[in-house]
Design an enzyme around this catalytic site. Structure first.
Site, mmCIF file in Angstrom:
data_model
loop_
_atom_site.group_PDB
_atom_site.id
_atom_site.type_symbol
_atom_site.label_atom_id
_atom_site.label_comp_id
_atom_site.label_asym_id
_atom_site.label_seq_id
_atom_site.Cartn_x
_atom_site.Cartn_y
_atom_site.Cartn_z
ATOM 1 C CG ASP A 34 21.925 0.852 9.762
ATOM 2 O OD1 ASP A 34 22.169 -0.148 9.059
ATOM 3 O OD2 ASP A 34 22.781 1.406 10.493
ATOM 4 C CG ASN A 90 26.890 -4.686 2.483
ATOM 5 O OD1 ASN A 90 27.000 -4.295 1.327
ATOM 6 N ND2 ASN A 90 26.734 -3.865 3.504
ATOM 7 C CD GLN A 97 27.413 -10.469 5.492
ATOM 8 O OE1 GLN A 97 27.957 -10.964 4.509
ATOM 9 N NE2 GLN A 97 26.414 -11.043 6.128
ATOM 10 C CB VAL A 99 25.432 -8.018 11.207
ATOM 11 C CG1 VAL A 99 24.513 -8.928 12.015
ATOM 12 C CG2 VAL A 99 25.795 -6.770 12.028
ATOM 13 C CG HIS A 103 21.542 -7.422 7.431
ATOM 14 N ND1 HIS A 103 22.542 -8.296 7.787
ATOM 15 C CD2 HIS A 103 22.156 -6.289 7.026
ATOM 16 C CE1 HIS A 103 23.708 -7.712 7.610
ATOM 17 N NE2 HIS A 103 23.513 -6.487 7.140
ATOM 18 C CG HIS A 105 21.869 -2.377 4.329
ATOM 19 N ND1 HIS A 105 22.370 -1.621 5.358
ATOM 20 C CD2 HIS A 105 22.604 -3.519 4.311
ATOM 21 C CE1 HIS A 105 23.375 -2.270 5.936
ATOM 22 N NE2 HIS A 105 23.537 -3.420 5.318
#
Ligand code: AMP
Length: 119
Positions: A34, A90, A97, A99, A103, A105
């Protein structure tokens, strides 16, 4: 991807249009650090497909790919930290969120229970 949507920043990383610190790649998944880490180890595990905006959509449409995301998270936690990790998806703007390309994390190292959420 719908005709009106923009290519996501993560699709640009998959296509090597922008750089990232890539730590894992397979046919269906890419993982990278990240850019603004919130933990000593903070990796993003991203299905390459842009078909799913969030984990709910992914789980409904391709549970095997979701299982690959989780297995990749464990593998990366083994390699980059103690093998224990926090997995965050998220889901929605109001919870942070930014993006809308699903995905996970993967966070580890120095986290405490009190660090989940506010504060
Ligand atoms: P979310 O808020 O769950 O949508 O997470 C998006 C994450 O992507 C944030 O933690 C950002 O710091 C991270 N991010 C955004 N752009 C990049 C990038 N170019 N390379 C790596 N991470 C990024």
């Amino acid at each position: 991807m719908s005709e009106t949507s923009q290519k996501s920043i993560f699709s640009m990383i998959v296509d090597r249009e922008i750089p990232a610190d890539i730590v894992f790649e397979s046919d269906r998944i890419i993982a990278f650090r990240d850019i603004a880490p919130k933990a000593p180890v903070h990796l993003l595990v991203v299905p390459k497909t842009a078909d799913y905006r969030n984990v709910t959509e992914l789980a409904a449409a391709d549970p095997a790919l979701l299982a690959e995301v989780v297995a990749t998270a464990q593998q990366l936690a083994n390699e980059h930290t103690s093998g224990e990790y926090r997995l965050v998806f998220n889901t929605g703007e109001s919870v942070g969120q930014t993006v809308f390309h699903v995905h996970a994390h993967v966070m580890g190292g120095g986290l405490t229970e009190g660090s989940l959420g506010l504060g």
